[in-house]
Design a protein around this motif. Structure first.
Motif, mmCIF file in Angstrom:
data_model
loop_
_atom_site.group_PDB
_atom_site.id
_atom_site.type_symbol
_atom_site.label_atom_id
_atom_site.label_comp_id
_atom_site.label_asym_id
_atom_site.label_seq_id
_atom_site.Cartn_x
_atom_site.Cartn_y
_atom_site.Cartn_z
ATOM 1 N N ILE A 62 43.421 98.465 82.211
ATOM 2 C CA ILE A 62 42.507 99.143 81.284
ATOM 3 C C ILE A 62 41.194 99.440 82.013
ATOM 4 O O ILE A 62 40.369 98.545 82.228
ATOM 5 N N PRO A 90 42.220 105.158 72.032
ATOM 6 C CA PRO A 90 42.679 105.325 70.654
ATOM 7 C C PRO A 90 42.235 104.124 69.817
ATOM 8 O O PRO A 90 42.218 102.989 70.320
ATOM 9 N N HIS A 125 43.701 102.557 67.487
ATOM 10 C CA HIS A 125 44.719 101.548 67.163
ATOM 11 C C HIS A 125 44.826 100.402 68.177
ATOM 12 O O HIS A 125 45.057 99.285 67.809
ATOM 13 N N GLY A 126 44.633 100.700 69.468
ATOM 14 C CA GLY A 126 44.834 99.628 70.442
ATOM 15 C C GLY A 126 43.548 99.054 71.003
ATOM 16 O O GLY A 126 43.563 98.279 71.956
ATOM 17 N N GLU A 170 42.902 95.194 71.385
ATOM 18 C CA GLU A 170 43.671 94.581 72.466
ATOM 19 C C GLU A 170 43.134 95.004 73.833
ATOM 20 O O GLU A 170 43.089 94.206 74.758
ATOM 21 N N SER A 171 42.726 96.266 73.951
ATOM 22 C CA SER A 171 42.171 96.729 75.230
ATOM 23 C C SER A 171 40.898 95.968 75.541
ATOM 24 O O SER A 171 40.683 95.510 76.669
ATOM 25 N N ARG A 194 41.115 99.596 94.892
ATOM 26 C CA ARG A 194 42.029 100.638 94.420
ATOM 27 C C ARG A 194 42.260 101.729 95.456
ATOM 28 O O ARG A 194 42.234 102.931 95.135
ATOM 29 N N PRO A 197 46.092 102.076 88.316
ATOM 30 C CA PRO A 197 46.881 100.930 87.833
ATOM 31 C C PRO A 197 48.148 101.410 87.130
ATOM 32 O O PRO A 197 48.107 102.377 86.363
ATOM 33 N N PRO A 237 43.999 113.515 71.331
ATOM 34 C CA PRO A 237 43.469 112.725 72.452
ATOM 35 C C PRO A 237 44.466 111.946 73.306
ATOM 36 O O PRO A 237 44.112 111.537 74.399
ATOM 37 N N ILE A 238 45.703 111.735 72.850
ATOM 38 C CA ILE A 238 46.662 110.987 73.689
ATOM 39 C C ILE A 238 47.379 111.968 74.615
ATOM 40 O O ILE A 238 48.263 112.703 74.182
ATOM 41 N N PRO A 277 48.848 100.937 77.644
ATOM 42 C CA PRO A 277 48.968 99.508 77.375
ATOM 43 C C PRO A 277 50.078 99.272 76.351
ATOM 44 O O PRO A 277 50.243 100.084 75.428
ATOM 45 N N HIS A 286 50.288 97.200 73.954
ATOM 46 C CA HIS A 286 49.882 96.893 72.579
ATOM 47 C C HIS A 286 49.741 98.123 71.679
ATOM 48 O O HIS A 286 50.032 98.058 70.514
ATOM 49 N N GLY A 287 49.271 99.260 72.227
ATOM 50 C CA GLY A 287 49.037 100.406 71.343
ATOM 51 C C GLY A 287 50.081 101.497 71.468
ATOM 52 O O GLY A 287 49.924 102.582 70.910
ATOM 53 N N LEU A 288 51.139 101.217 72.217
ATOM 54 C CA LEU A 288 52.053 102.298 72.571
ATOM 55 C C LEU A 288 52.783 102.894 71.360
ATOM 56 O O LEU A 288 52.973 104.112 71.285
ATOM 57 N N GLU A 343 51.701 103.247 68.342
ATOM 58 C CA GLU A 343 50.790 104.157 67.643
ATOM 59 C C GLU A 343 50.542 105.415 68.481
ATOM 60 O O GLU A 343 50.434 106.523 67.939
ATOM 61 N N SER A 344 50.429 105.261 69.795
ATOM 62 C CA SER A 344 50.232 106.437 70.652
ATOM 63 C C SER A 344 51.435 107.370 70.550
ATOM 64 O O SER A 344 51.284 108.590 70.420
#
Lengths: 461, 461
Positions: A243, A282, A284-285, A288-289, B103, B213, B242-243, B282, B284-286, B288-289
């Motif tokens: 992230i 977003p 929603h996440g 957690e991010s 990186r 990453p 936005p996604i 990530p 956790h939000g996938l 919803e994305s």
């Protein structure tokens, strides 16, 4: 200012758009480096064709021509130290097109960064470059310096957010570079060559910018650390996980002390370094991010992590950082402010090395900046009215640059070179590469009328 | 091949690294355009210093020198059509450094894209460019063409993912461009100038790549539509929210018919266009994305949206797309395959225009590609053994390019120019800009030994 030159300029742009009175011209001789030189004239262009004619005129008469946005640069790049004409682009400020379906905007160079962002906002987009001076500075200036800001750690710089340009070269030739699509590999990449060239190759008259969707939500936290080694460990840990924050700002111990002395902010004495971090994405996440990033920030030596839960708390957290600039102005109105970059993992070596130089030269050095890019603003606090102290500061600055280069860094991350760093450039770029840059410059501007003497050291011509 | 030239090459690289027998040289005269020309010699360099000496030799003797990775290019850019020496970089394939804290990776040009990705994977990073030929093609080749792939819609192309280069110019000068940090504005941007220059300015001997990453998770869905107008509406809707997906691939009706005829895949007759979409991020939000993107994909004219719930289902969904290449090879082994780009909103105009051209010239045209970038692979199916048909196809190709330019597009999004499109470049780039490109080329390579005659049309020299 010879009468006939003035007349020629008026013929091109009209009498309302030419200044020749020294009093009127005076403010256009400054930028934010506080250097000053009086131009022979100031001319305000509003159309591409006018610029072509002005460039032709300057070629005929061999007069320097210096493009200028709003003069917020910090390196003297727009200061007419060799005289000549200031070409002010502030009136050429139209947003020609916003095309959300293709994620592009077509703009003139004089539009301010903020005016552009405001126009994009209703469409749900933004243009990533966000210099501190965004309210005033122009997109043309952003392109000329490749100016970025905190968001660059996630969203990159103008070079990665510009698709194509229209420009007039120093030879007076109209060129179009790049494309209006997000891919394109026909011909050499002149777009990025012009971006960051500080008005020495061509005058940008139009740009096609690549837009990014506005993130749905953003969250802010402040992390305090025992010392900058701990903070630097946190920066590395944050950048090693997937992230990427949209701001990862750093203040060292000297910065914090300055804020402690000049404001009523309460900051425990144990705090020796601080990070301001923003995470967007977003809605929603986001929780957690945020958790993933705060987790990474929680390294050995962390003192506290405070997450803002409201707009008010966001402002509260930023207060320490925002108190710094007035505090600095207070103690040292003419500080030397540099924006060096080192690999993120070398930030501790940079800060340690600077502490040593501070001691050696008896100069207070205050460091803060965009840690996620390794882009640290190094401030040497000195007294500009004391020649002995200034000489010492300049020697210290030279040693600072050597330190940065030794750590694999670069002399400037976003301010550019202008006059301020010109004579240090050959410490970073080898003679053969510099020679090639001069040779390229000559193809664009054979008579050398565009912003002469800026950016490249002359010994390599 | 004169004996003494061979001897000079052997002195530089050793006898194991020079081929002069025509039989041995033969395979190095091809690329994936199926053009061929026999080089005078093939030389395998493994060190920077050798390349400097080889360039010096070619300057002394005025022999063309053509850098080559693994020959997966599609434009003839590495085909030695004027004779000369092939400089194969496939043995200069070391990964010199992987530095996850900063990186970055430092690599030699001959490392394959896949070998690099595999080496980065344990560190949790990847390098975004992902051409279809990733298993074979080299990073040096990716840089020479600015090659991208499906991921570019989210992660961009080599230009946005490379920080600095080491190279030997056509004049034999060793240069270092750019920085090893993610910000840097000292000097002109020669890094992006070299990227995409198809070996006509300098030989890249080392690159510092910017790493990203690895996303935690990825999910795939397939959306089918009544016709390409509906699919194009979905592409626009997806790109307006936005996604940003990490792949947004398109197949038109002609592509689907081809797959229907040449495979056992079941695809309802009502389906006239198809999108393959991948969303990463990530874990956790996938969900919803994914939901946000499928929502955007659900435009008027949608027939079905199928989300993969397992690796097996992902493979199943990609089968239609993957069946296309063999089907195409089957029906037209020597198809003309272009990779034009138009603004995303103009994809329907492109496809309609192509349908008209297909009818007018009686040539089957099959379109698929990276819809999120507007980068469409246009395939003209013709018979290379029939001169009349080939002439017709070439006329149709010219009309295709005109259509693309009229829609605000560009002739190539990732394949580059080489020989295949060289004579069309002046339809896209104006004479003044082309002249400037030639003038720049001359500063890098005064005798014109590096890949002469490629990329830029010669009339503008």
């Amino acid at each position: 200012m010879r009468e006939d030159l003035q007349q020629e300029l008026i013929t091109i742009v009209g009498s309302e758009a030419v200044l020749t009175d020294p009093g009127d011209c005076w403010p256009y001789g400054y930028d934010n480096s506080r250097r000053h030189a009086l131009p022979q004239a100031v001319v305000f262009a509003t159309r591409h064709a006018q610029i072509r004619e002005i460039v032709a005129l300057c070629n005929r008469r061999q007069i320097p021509l210096i493009a200028r946005g709003k003069g917020t640069g910090t390196t003297g790049a727009t200061v007419p130290d060799r005289g000549g004409i200031i070409l002010s682009l502030e009136r050429m400020d139209r947003i020609l097109e916003i095309d959300p379906a293709n994620r592009i905007a077509r703009v003139e160079p004089g539009v301010t960064n903020q005016a552009l962002q405001q126009a994009l906002q209703p469409y749900g987009f933004f243009w990533p470059p966000d210099p501190t001076s965004a309210a005033i500075c122009t997109v043309g200036g952003n392109l000329a310096y490749n100016s970025a800001g905190p968001r660059a750690v996630k969203y990159n710089t103008p070079r990665e957010n510009t698709l194509g340009l229209q420009a007039v070269t120093g030879a007076g030739t109209e060129i179009r570079t790049g494309v209006i699509t997000t891919k394109g590999v026909v011909g050499y990449d002149l777009t990025r060559l012009l971006i960051g060239s500080e008005g020495t190759l061509a005058i940008i008259t139009e740009a096609v910018l690549k837009l990014t969707p506005l993130p749905e939500a953003k969250t802010t936290f402040r992390a305090t650390y025992r010392d900058m080694h701990a903070a630097a460990r946190a920066v590395s840990a944050i950048m090693a996980q997937p992230i990427t924050p949209c701001a990862l700002e750093f203040m060292d111990g000297a910065s914090l002390n300055m804020v402690r002395s000049y404001s009523d902010l309460e900051l425990p004495d144990t705090v020796g370094a601080l990070l301001m971090v923003e995470v967007d994405g977003p809605a929603h996440g986001l929780t957690e991010s945020l958790q993933a990033v705060t987790e990474a920030a929680r390294v050995e030596g962390v003192i506290d992590i405070e997450v803002a839960n409201s707009e008010q708390e966001v402002d509260q957290l930023w207060r320490t950082r925002k108190a710094l600039s007035p505090a600095l102005r207070n103690i040292a109105p003419k500080k030397i402010n540099e924006d060096v970059v080192v690999p993120v993992s070398r930030i501790p070596d940079l800060i340690s090395g600077l502490a040593q130089l501070s001691h050696e030269y008896d100069i207070q050095i205050v460091n803060f900046g965009h840690a996620g890019n390794g882009n640290i603003h190094v401030n040497l606090l000195t007294d500009p009215d004391d020649p002995e102290k200034m000489a010492r500061a300049h020697e210290c600055l030279g040693r600072t640059f050597d330190l940065v280069l030794q750590l694999g860094g670069t002399l400037s991350g976003e301010h550019g070179v202008g006059l301020e760093k010109r004579d240090f450039v050959d410490r970073e770029i080898e003679p053969a590469t510099l020679q090639l840059m001069h040779a390229i410059r000559q193809q664009f501007d054979p008579l050398g009328i565009l912003n002469p003497g800026k950016m490249l050291p002359e010994s390599h011509t």
